[in-house]
Write an enzyme that holds these catalytic residues in place. Structure first.
Site, PDB file in Angstrom:
ATOM      1  N   ASP A  37      62.537  -6.782   4.598  1.00  0.00           N
ATOM      2  CA  ASP A  37      62.049  -6.274   3.309  1.00  0.00           C
ATOM      3  C   ASP A  37      62.466  -7.225   2.206  1.00  0.00           C
ATOM      4  OD1 ASP A  37      61.267  -3.067   2.333  1.00  0.00           O
ATOM      5  OD2 ASP A  37      61.844  -4.566   0.831  1.00  0.00           O
ATOM      6  N   THR A 104      50.592 -10.223  -1.682  1.00  0.00           N
ATOM      7  CA  THR A 104      51.425  -9.507  -0.704  1.00  0.00           C
ATOM      8  C   THR A 104      50.577  -8.878   0.397  1.00  0.00           C
ATOM      9  OG1 THR A 104      53.052  -9.006  -2.400  1.00  0.00           O
ATOM     10  CG2 THR A 104      53.092  -7.625  -0.424  1.00  0.00           C
ATOM     11  N   THR A 134      45.702   2.750   4.660  1.00  0.00           N
ATOM     12  CA  THR A 134      45.499   3.907   3.797  1.00  0.00           C
ATOM     13  C   THR A 134      44.081   4.455   3.902  1.00  0.00           C
ATOM     14  OG1 THR A 134      45.365   4.528   1.467  1.00  0.00           O
ATOM     15  CG2 THR A 134      45.016   2.221   1.951  1.00  0.00           C
ATOM     16  N   ASP A 135      43.926   5.732   3.559  1.00  0.00           N
ATOM     17  CA  ASP A 135      42.571   6.309   3.521  1.00  0.00           C
ATOM     18  C   ASP A 135      41.756   5.758   2.348  1.00  0.00           C
ATOM     19  OD1 ASP A 135      43.887   7.604   1.434  1.00  0.00           O
ATOM     20  OD2 ASP A 135      43.485   9.643   2.146  1.00  0.00           O
ATOM     21  N   GLU A 136      42.447   5.115   1.375  1.00  0.00           N
ATOM     22  CA  GLU A 136      41.724   4.647   0.180  1.00  0.00           C
ATOM     23  C   GLU A 136      40.703   3.557   0.494  1.00  0.00           C
ATOM     24  OE1 GLU A 136      43.956   4.068  -3.375  1.00  0.00           O
ATOM     25  OE2 GLU A 136      45.321   5.702  -2.929  1.00  0.00           O
ATOM     26  N   TYR A 160      44.063  -2.299  -5.322  1.00  0.00           N
ATOM     27  CA  TYR A 160      44.974  -1.927  -4.218  1.00  0.00           C
ATOM     28  C   TYR A 160      44.172  -1.687  -2.945  1.00  0.00           C
ATOM     29  CZ  TYR A 160      47.580   1.247  -1.155  1.00  0.00           C
ATOM     30  OH  TYR A 160      48.146   1.840  -0.049  1.00  0.00           O
ATOM     31  N   LYS A 164      44.107  -3.701   0.677  1.00  0.00           N
ATOM     32  CA  LYS A 164      44.436  -3.068   1.968  1.00  0.00           C
ATOM     33  C   LYS A 164      43.248  -3.206   2.927  1.00  0.00           C
ATOM     34  CE  LYS A 164      47.670  -1.028   3.055  1.00  0.00           C
ATOM     35  NZ  LYS A 164      48.962  -1.471   3.664  1.00  0.00           N
ATOM     36  N   ARG A 291      42.655   7.248 -15.114  1.00  0.00           N
ATOM     37  CA  ARG A 291      42.845   5.970 -14.408  1.00  0.00           C
ATOM     38  C   ARG A 291      41.485   5.285 -14.293  1.00  0.00           C
ATOM     39  NH1 ARG A 291      45.453   6.541  -8.472  1.00  0.00           N
ATOM     40  NH2 ARG A 291      47.429   6.305  -9.564  1.00  0.00           N
TER      41      ARG A 291
HETATM   42  P1  NAD Z   1      56.585   1.401  -1.066  1.00  0.00           P
HETATM   43  O1  NAD Z   1      56.021   0.719  -2.263  1.00  0.00           O
HETATM   44  O2  NAD Z   1      57.501   2.568  -1.254  1.00  0.00           O
HETATM   45  O3  NAD Z   1      57.372   0.347  -0.154  1.00  0.00           O
HETATM   46  C1  NAD Z   1      56.883  -0.931   0.092  1.00  0.00           C
HETATM   47  C2  NAD Z   1      58.034  -1.767   0.634  1.00  0.00           C
HETATM   48  O4  NAD Z   1      57.522  -3.085   0.922  1.00  0.00           O
HETATM   49  C3  NAD Z   1      59.192  -1.951  -0.353  1.00  0.00           C
HETATM   50  O5  NAD Z   1      60.414  -1.723   0.297  1.00  0.00           O
HETATM   51  C4  NAD Z   1      59.074  -3.404  -0.797  1.00  0.00           C
HETATM   52  O6  NAD Z   1      60.316  -3.990  -1.128  1.00  0.00           O
HETATM   53  C5  NAD Z   1      58.446  -4.046   0.437  1.00  0.00           C
HETATM   54  N1  NAD Z   1      57.726  -5.279   0.115  1.00  0.00           N
HETATM   55  C6  NAD Z   1      56.831  -5.476  -0.869  1.00  0.00           C
HETATM   56  N2  NAD Z   1      56.395  -6.753  -0.865  1.00  0.00           N
HETATM   57  C7  NAD Z   1      57.027  -7.373   0.166  1.00  0.00           C
HETATM   58  C8  NAD Z   1      56.988  -8.686   0.695  1.00  0.00           C
HETATM   59  N3  NAD Z   1      56.233  -9.649   0.124  1.00  0.00           N
HETATM   60  N4  NAD Z   1      57.745  -8.981   1.770  1.00  0.00           N
HETATM   61  C9  NAD Z   1      58.538  -8.026   2.343  1.00  0.00           C
HETATM   62  N5  NAD Z   1      58.623  -6.763   1.867  1.00  0.00           N
HETATM   63  C10 NAD Z   1      57.875  -6.442   0.792  1.00  0.00           C
HETATM   64  O7  NAD Z   1      55.333   1.795  -0.180  1.00  0.00           O
HETATM   65  P2  NAD Z   1      55.069   3.090   0.732  1.00  0.00           P
HETATM   66  O8  NAD Z   1      54.491   4.152  -0.106  1.00  0.00           O
HETATM   67  O9  NAD Z   1      56.243   3.350   1.553  1.00  0.00           O
HETATM   68  O10 NAD Z   1      53.883   2.520   1.652  1.00  0.00           O
HETATM   69  C11 NAD Z   1      54.184   1.786   2.834  1.00  0.00           C
HETATM   70  C12 NAD Z   1      52.882   1.363   3.488  1.00  0.00           C
HETATM   71  O11 NAD Z   1      52.110   2.513   3.810  1.00  0.00           O
HETATM   72  C13 NAD Z   1      52.000   0.489   2.606  1.00  0.00           C
HETATM   73  O12 NAD Z   1      51.385  -0.472   3.413  1.00  0.00           O
HETATM   74  C14 NAD Z   1      50.962   1.462   2.049  1.00  0.00           C
HETATM   75  O13 NAD Z   1      49.757   0.799   1.772  1.00  0.00           O
HETATM   76  C15 NAD Z   1      50.821   2.422   3.211  1.00  0.00           C
HETATM   77  N6  NAD Z   1      50.417   3.799   2.850  1.00  0.00           N
HETATM   78  C16 NAD Z   1      51.107   4.493   1.894  1.00  0.00           C
HETATM   79  C17 NAD Z   1      50.752   5.819   1.636  1.00  0.00           C
HETATM   80  C18 NAD Z   1      51.492   6.652   0.606  1.00  0.00           C
HETATM   81  O14 NAD Z   1      51.078   7.764   0.314  1.00  0.00           O
HETATM   82  N7  NAD Z   1      52.595   6.182   0.044  1.00  0.00           N
HETATM   83  C19 NAD Z   1      49.688   6.416   2.341  1.00  0.00           C
HETATM   84  C20 NAD Z   1      49.014   5.652   3.307  1.00  0.00           C
HETATM   85  C21 NAD Z   1      49.399   4.347   3.560  1.00  0.00           C
HETATM   86  O1  DAU Z   2      45.761   8.035  -0.239  1.00  0.00           O
HETATM   87  C1  DAU Z   2      46.827   7.229   0.153  1.00  0.00           C
HETATM   88  C2  DAU Z   2      47.414   6.537  -1.057  1.00  0.00           C
HETATM   89  O2  DAU Z   2      48.115   7.534  -1.797  1.00  0.00           O
HETATM   90  C3  DAU Z   2      48.345   5.387  -0.697  1.00  0.00           C
HETATM   91  O3  DAU Z   2      47.608   4.392  -0.028  1.00  0.00           O
HETATM   92  C4  DAU Z   2      48.996   4.791  -1.956  1.00  0.00           C
HETATM   93  O4  DAU Z   2      49.916   3.798  -1.587  1.00  0.00           O
HETATM   94  C5  DAU Z   2      49.710   5.923  -2.676  1.00  0.00           C
HETATM   95  O5  DAU Z   2      50.259   5.432  -3.883  1.00  0.00           O
HETATM   96  C6  DAU Z   2      48.753   7.084  -2.972  1.00  0.00           C
HETATM   97  O6  DAU Z   2      47.757   6.691  -3.962  1.00  0.00           O
HETATM   98  P1  DAU Z   2      47.309   7.683  -5.140  1.00  0.00           P
HETATM   99  O7  DAU Z   2      46.759   6.873  -6.236  1.00  0.00           O
HETATM  100  O8  DAU Z   2      46.473   8.792  -4.613  1.00  0.00           O
HETATM  101  O9  DAU Z   2      48.761   8.309  -5.536  1.00  0.00           O
HETATM  102  P2  DAU Z   2      49.442   8.604  -6.950  1.00  0.00           P
HETATM  103  O10 DAU Z   2      50.705   9.347  -6.662  1.00  0.00           O
HETATM  104  O11 DAU Z   2      49.520   7.398  -7.817  1.00  0.00           O
HETATM  105  O12 DAU Z   2      48.422   9.613  -7.633  1.00  0.00           O
HETATM  106  C7  DAU Z   2      48.044  10.830  -7.029  1.00  0.00           C
HETATM  107  C8  DAU Z   2      46.983  11.476  -7.908  1.00  0.00           C
HETATM  108  O13 DAU Z   2      47.595  11.896  -9.154  1.00  0.00           O
HETATM  109  C9  DAU Z   2      45.865  10.544  -8.303  1.00  0.00           C
HETATM  110  O14 DAU Z   2      44.644  11.266  -8.365  1.00  0.00           O
HETATM  111  C10 DAU Z   2      46.240  10.053  -9.701  1.00  0.00           C
HETATM  112  C11 DAU Z   2      46.994  11.238 -10.275  1.00  0.00           C
HETATM  113  N1  DAU Z   2      48.086  10.915 -11.221  1.00  0.00           N
HETATM  114  C12 DAU Z   2      49.027  10.005 -10.822  1.00  0.00           C
HETATM  115  C13 DAU Z   2      50.083   9.670 -11.640  1.00  0.00           C
HETATM  116  C14 DAU Z   2      51.112   8.653 -11.217  1.00  0.00           C
HETATM  117  C15 DAU Z   2      48.188  11.549 -12.453  1.00  0.00           C
HETATM  118  O15 DAU Z   2      47.348  12.404 -12.795  1.00  0.00           O
HETATM  119  N2  DAU Z   2      49.217  11.223 -13.283  1.00  0.00           N
HETATM  120  C16 DAU Z   2      50.188  10.288 -12.922  1.00  0.00           C
HETATM  121  O16 DAU Z   2      51.104  10.027 -13.744  1.00  0.00           O
END
Ligand code: NAD
Ligand code: DAU
Length: 354
Positions: A37, A104, A134-136, A160, A164, A291
């Protein structure tokens, strides 16, 4: 005891990655788990305090974009499996700074793939490159009852999700072109402990406890499908061990919420656990400018994963939210450390001379 494995987990200091590292380190003492990381703003070794002394766990600070370092790492630890989670993950940041996301998520994934290819030298027996997506990437659904399936065409909208989607295509290209064993999974929104408080649920929990406003984008009508993070980690474990090579699996909770309804559940839970009367923090809701390109609705059909590998979510949403809110309220120091920036300064001092 199962077979020995040397598994590289990237992004293990982040939100989902830390749950995956914890699960693998504890469940598989016979494996060596290498957590690579970069410790960007989103990476936090506090997330892994309970496993850092385990003999089967190694942390390496490094950048997935650094191809030479990745080759060295594969060779040094004789890596035979990769679970790739390192990424820039926040949509709002991608709108402000798309270049970092391309670097990245696209170039970093490519550099890791190429390192695996060169080090595995065409001998792919017992190897796996598992990419977490991700589903996005599927774009946005209407406000109806359709779901994203594994057949849904890619149609990413945000920088983003475009980054992905691109990384997913590179992973599949390495299978189709070079025969590398790969798997891609596409998961819906995760929630739970250790999520960086820029994402909706931890941001709002933090703001409620501080009496700060809760910025709801647009009219709060966008829909997301929420999955407890430990259920995602269990799905990753199942798929890493039993998933079919070259396949895609969708992972989701069948748990759709309109943002504004979800926010009211979070407010109610935080208020109750803080001993406030019901409705106390509702006035913090503040509707703000939407957004850019805000996807209307995501919803995942994870039937394939259930039917083929027997995985399904274990936690009801009410239970998951209760656990989540409790965790943040019991770990206020973790939140304060992040919001004050103290943890980032600590890592700069620790690692700047290495
Ligand atoms: P996060 O942002 O919490 O963590 C990302 C990690 O990657 C961090 O620890 C960061 O330091 C590390 N990182 C970033 N750039 C790097 C680099 N160049 N080299 C090495 N490490 C690096 O993210 P998360 O929410 O835990 O998501 C993890 C993965 O799952 C991502 O690929 C994201 O797209 C995917 N994902 C997230 C969600 C969600 O809801 N959070 C849903 C579906 C998929
Ligand atoms: O669907 C999977 C994705 O979910 C992952 O791939 C991403 O890494 C993760 O960040 C997440 O994306 P979203 O954009 O859906 O998550 P976020 O928490 O940023 O926002 C959730 C919803 O809430 C979205 O519709 C935007 C809204 N929102 C978000 C923030 C931060 C607000 O209304 N206010 C806010 O301040």
């Amino acid at each position: 005891m199962g077979a020995k494995r040397n598994i590289l987990i990237t992004g293990g200091a982040g939100f989902i990655g830390s749950h995956v590292v914890r699960l693998f380190v504890k469940k598989y003492p016979e494996y060596r788990i290498v957590n690579l990381d970069l410790l960007t703003y989103a990476g936090n070794l506090e997330n892994l305090k309970d496993v850092e002394g385990e003999p089967n766990y190694t942390f390496v600070r490094g950048d997935i974009c650094d191809y030479e370092q990745m080759v060295e790492l594969f060779r040094k630890y004789d890596i035979d499996g990769v679970i790739h989670l390192a990424a820039e993950s926040h949509v709002d940041r991608s709108i402000k700074d798309p270049f970092t996301f391309a670097r990245t998520n696209v170039m970093g994934t490519l550099s890791l793939l190429q390192a695996a290819k060169v080090c595995w030298e065409g001998n792919y027996e017992g190897k796996l490159f598992y990419h977490i997506s991700t589903d996005e990437v599927y774009g946005a659904l209407e406000f109806d009852d359709t779901l994203f399936t594994e057949q849904t065409k890619y149609a990413p909208h945000s920088p983003y999700s475009a980054s992905k989607a691109s990384s997913d295509h590179f992973v599949r290209a390495y299978h189709d072109t070079y025969g590398m064993p790969t798997i891609v999974t596409n998961c819906s929104n995760n929630y739970g402990p250790y999520q960086f408080p820029e994402k909706l649920i931890p941001l709002f929990i933090n703001n409620i406890r501080k009496g700060k406003s809760l910025p709801v984008y647009g009219r709060g009508e966008n829909v997301r499908d929420w999955l407890y993070v430990e259920d995602h980690a269990r799905a990753i474990d199942t798929i890493f061990h039993r998933g079919k090579v070259a396949k895609t699996y969708n992972i989701g909770g069948f748990n759709e919420w309109r943002n504004i309804d979800l926010i009211k559940v979070v407010i109610k839970t935080v208020d109750r656990l803080l001993g406030n009367e019901e409705g106390h923090s509702l006035h913090l809701i503040t509707y703000v400018t939407d957004r850019l390109g805000h996807d209307a609705r995501y919803a995942i059909d994870s039937t394939k994963l259930k039917e083929e590998l027997g995985w399904e979510p274990s936690l009801q949403f009410e239970e998951g939210i209760e656990k989540t809110v409790k965790w943040y309220l019991e770990n206020e120091a973790w939140l304060d450390n992040i919001t004050s920036g103290a943890y980032e300064r600590y890592y700069e001092e620790q690692y700047s001379n290495r």
